[in-house]
Design an enzyme around this catalytic site. Structure first.
Site, PDB file in Angstrom:
ATOM      1  N   LYS A  15       0.824  -1.207   0.000  1.00 11.04           N
ATOM      2  CA  LYS A  15       0.000   0.000   0.000  1.00 11.04           C
ATOM      3  C   LYS A  15       0.863   1.265   0.000  1.00 11.04           C
ATOM      4  O   LYS A  15       0.336   2.381   0.081  1.00 11.04           O
ATOM      5  CB  LYS A  15      -0.903   0.020   1.237  1.00 11.04           C
ATOM      6  CG  LYS A  15      -1.757  -1.227   1.423  1.00 11.04           C
ATOM      7  CD  LYS A  15      -2.786  -1.389   0.325  1.00 11.04           C
ATOM      8  CE  LYS A  15      -3.757  -2.527   0.618  1.00 11.04           C
ATOM      9  NZ  LYS A  15      -3.139  -3.843   0.627  1.00 11.04           N
ATOM     10  N   LYS A  65      15.524  -5.534   4.322  1.00  7.06           N
ATOM     11  CA  LYS A  65      15.895  -4.469   5.251  1.00  7.06           C
ATOM     12  C   LYS A  65      17.327  -4.626   5.781  1.00  7.06           C
ATOM     13  O   LYS A  65      18.023  -3.630   5.983  1.00  7.06           O
ATOM     14  CB  LYS A  65      14.900  -4.412   6.412  1.00  7.06           C
ATOM     15  CG  LYS A  65      13.503  -3.990   5.992  1.00  7.06           C
ATOM     16  CD  LYS A  65      12.550  -3.942   7.181  1.00  7.06           C
ATOM     17  CE  LYS A  65      11.136  -3.592   6.745  1.00  7.06           C
ATOM     18  NZ  LYS A  65      10.202  -3.493   7.899  1.00  7.06           N
ATOM     19  N   ASN A  86      14.687   0.607   6.624  1.00  4.46           N
ATOM     20  CA  ASN A  86      13.456   0.550   5.832  1.00  4.46           C
ATOM     21  C   ASN A  86      13.224   1.839   5.031  1.00  4.46           C
ATOM     22  O   ASN A  86      12.278   1.911   4.257  1.00  4.46           O
ATOM     23  CB  ASN A  86      12.245   0.263   6.718  1.00  4.46           C
ATOM     24  CG  ASN A  86      11.738   1.499   7.435  1.00  4.46           C
ATOM     25  OD1 ASN A  86      12.515   2.385   7.789  1.00  4.46           O
ATOM     26  ND2 ASN A  86      10.439   1.562   7.673  1.00  4.46           N
ATOM     27  N   ALA A 140      11.059  -7.707  11.794  1.00  2.00           N
ATOM     28  CA  ALA A 140      10.027  -6.842  12.369  1.00  2.00           C
ATOM     29  C   ALA A 140      10.340  -6.511  13.819  1.00  2.00           C
ATOM     30  O   ALA A 140      10.193  -5.363  14.259  1.00  2.00           O
ATOM     31  CB  ALA A 140       8.667  -7.528  12.263  1.00  2.00           C
ATOM     32  N   THR A 163      12.772 -20.174  17.300  1.00  3.50           N
ATOM     33  CA  THR A 163      14.181 -20.560  17.399  1.00  3.50           C
ATOM     34  C   THR A 163      14.804 -19.744  18.514  1.00  3.50           C
ATOM     35  O   THR A 163      15.072 -18.548  18.351  1.00  3.50           O
ATOM     36  CB  THR A 163      14.915 -20.301  16.072  1.00  3.50           C
ATOM     37  OG1 THR A 163      14.235 -20.984  15.013  1.00  3.50           O
ATOM     38  CG2 THR A 163      16.355 -20.786  16.145  1.00  3.50           C
ATOM     39  N   PHE A 164      15.033 -20.366  19.655  1.00  6.32           N
ATOM     40  CA  PHE A 164      15.452 -19.646  20.848  1.00  6.32           C
ATOM     41  C   PHE A 164      16.797 -18.944  20.654  1.00  6.32           C
ATOM     42  O   PHE A 164      17.021 -17.847  21.189  1.00  6.32           O
ATOM     43  CB  PHE A 164      15.522 -20.600  22.038  1.00  6.32           C
ATOM     44  CG  PHE A 164      15.913 -19.938  23.334  1.00  6.32           C
ATOM     45  CD1 PHE A 164      15.251 -18.814  23.780  1.00  6.32           C
ATOM     46  CD2 PHE A 164      16.959 -20.452  24.103  1.00  6.32           C
ATOM     47  CE1 PHE A 164      15.610 -18.201  24.970  1.00  6.32           C
ATOM     48  CE2 PHE A 164      17.314 -19.852  25.294  1.00  6.32           C
ATOM     49  CZ  PHE A 164      16.645 -18.723  25.729  1.00  6.32           C
ATOM     50  N   SER A 165      17.694 -19.525  19.871  1.00 10.51           N
ATOM     51  CA  SER A 165      19.018 -18.928  19.687  1.00 10.51           C
ATOM     52  C   SER A 165      18.936 -17.534  19.078  1.00 10.51           C
ATOM     53  O   SER A 165      19.755 -16.662  19.382  1.00 10.51           O
ATOM     54  CB  SER A 165      19.898 -19.833  18.817  1.00 10.51           C
ATOM     55  OG  SER A 165      19.317 -20.022  17.541  1.00 10.51           O
TER      56      SER A 165
END
Length: 288
Positions: A15, A65, A86, A140, A163-165
């Site tokens: 948009k 980004k 961005n 994000a 993914t904890f790492s």
């Protein structure tokens, strides 16, 4: 020709051109703004070619980004901290300035919907709660974390990620540059967590895959504010789930989208456009 563009993949759904046109009409300027589809192999070339041929400013969306971060000659402080870009502005000397307006767009939207008060405290109808749960550790999340940490300074931020790492890496980075109000924990440990959260942010791509983050339902209370960075015509899956489990305060990311675009517009033109009419226009045209 003086021009602006957004680069991403996919890009047809964007948009950004509509938003830019509405801002430009309000201010009384006439500039070209185009959608640019790129792939990893040609993004760098397309971006440099765009500026070499007269481009003045570019928006960068997923998944470029972090690529854009390394292509800029200068960076704003928030882009430096986010390690992603961005928004790019071509300066008079021909160099490229990289910014990240995602975070300030997010904070602007929290204020617009009255979830932040004048002291940058999260508004609450119950006793004050000082925890934020950020779900996701990708681009994000990186975009909004710097301003969350510097604006809502009384809150502690917990990051969880599939993914904890990646959550550990992001947490360590901010702790190393001086932020102590951030931590992470494995997703499964949320079921044993006794924290109450005043704000839960979905910064994952779960909606694209028709899923929701696997967080316990008991984290949601009537006063819990639930924000999904994603936006759709109807409630996102995450917002639908939050409402079902009792939250009275839910918002998708349309306001953030327009907010970050307004801050990009300001960087390019040094004029800040009006946000609310654009949000209302998008809802009336695309959401009905």
């Amino acid at each position: 020709m003086d021009s602006f563009a957004v680069f991403g993949n996919p890009i047809k759904h964007s948009k950004s051109a509509v938003i830019y046109a509405l801002f430009a009409h309000e201010i009384g300027i006439s500039k070209e703004y185009n959608l640019k589809l790129a792939v990893q192999d040609n993004f760098n070339y397309l971006l440099h070619n765009f500026f070499n041929l007269g481009g003045l400013g570019a928006n960068i969306t997923s998944p470029f980004k972090e690529n854009a971060y390394f292509l800029c000659n200068q960076l704003t402080e928030r882009a430096e901290k986010a390690r992603s870009v961005n928004t790019i502005k071509k300066l008079k000397n021909g160099t490229l300035l990289g910014d990240n307006t995602d975070g300030i767009g997010f904070i602007s939207d929290l204020k617009r919907i009255n979830w932040l008060d004048n002291n940058n405290q999260i508004t609450s109808h119950e006793e004050p709660i000082t925890n934020i749960l950020l779900i996701g550790a990708g681009g994000a999340a990186k975009g909004i974390l710097p301003i969350l940490l510097t604006t809502i300074t009384t809150c502690h931020i917990n990051i969880v990620n599939r993914t904890f790492s990646r959550a550990q890496e992001l947490t360590s980075y901010y702790q190393e540059i001086g932020y102590k109000n951030i931590s992470c924990l494995p997703l499964y440990k949320l079921r044993y967590n006794t924290n109450k959260y005043s704000l839960i942010i979905n910064a994952t791509t779960s909606n694209i895959h028709n899923t929701i983050p696997k967080i316990p339902y008991f984290l949601i209370t009537p006063d819990t504010k639930c924000y999904d960075l994603f936006y759709t015509k109807q409630d996102t899956l995450f917002i639908t789930w939050c409402k079902k489990n009792g939250s009275n305060y839910c918002s998708d990311g349309l306001g953030m989208l327009v907010g970050q675009a307004a801050h990009s517009f300001f960087l390019w033109h040094n004029i800040f456009p009006t946000i609310d009419p654009v949000i209302n226009h998008l809802k009336s045209v695309f959401y009905m």
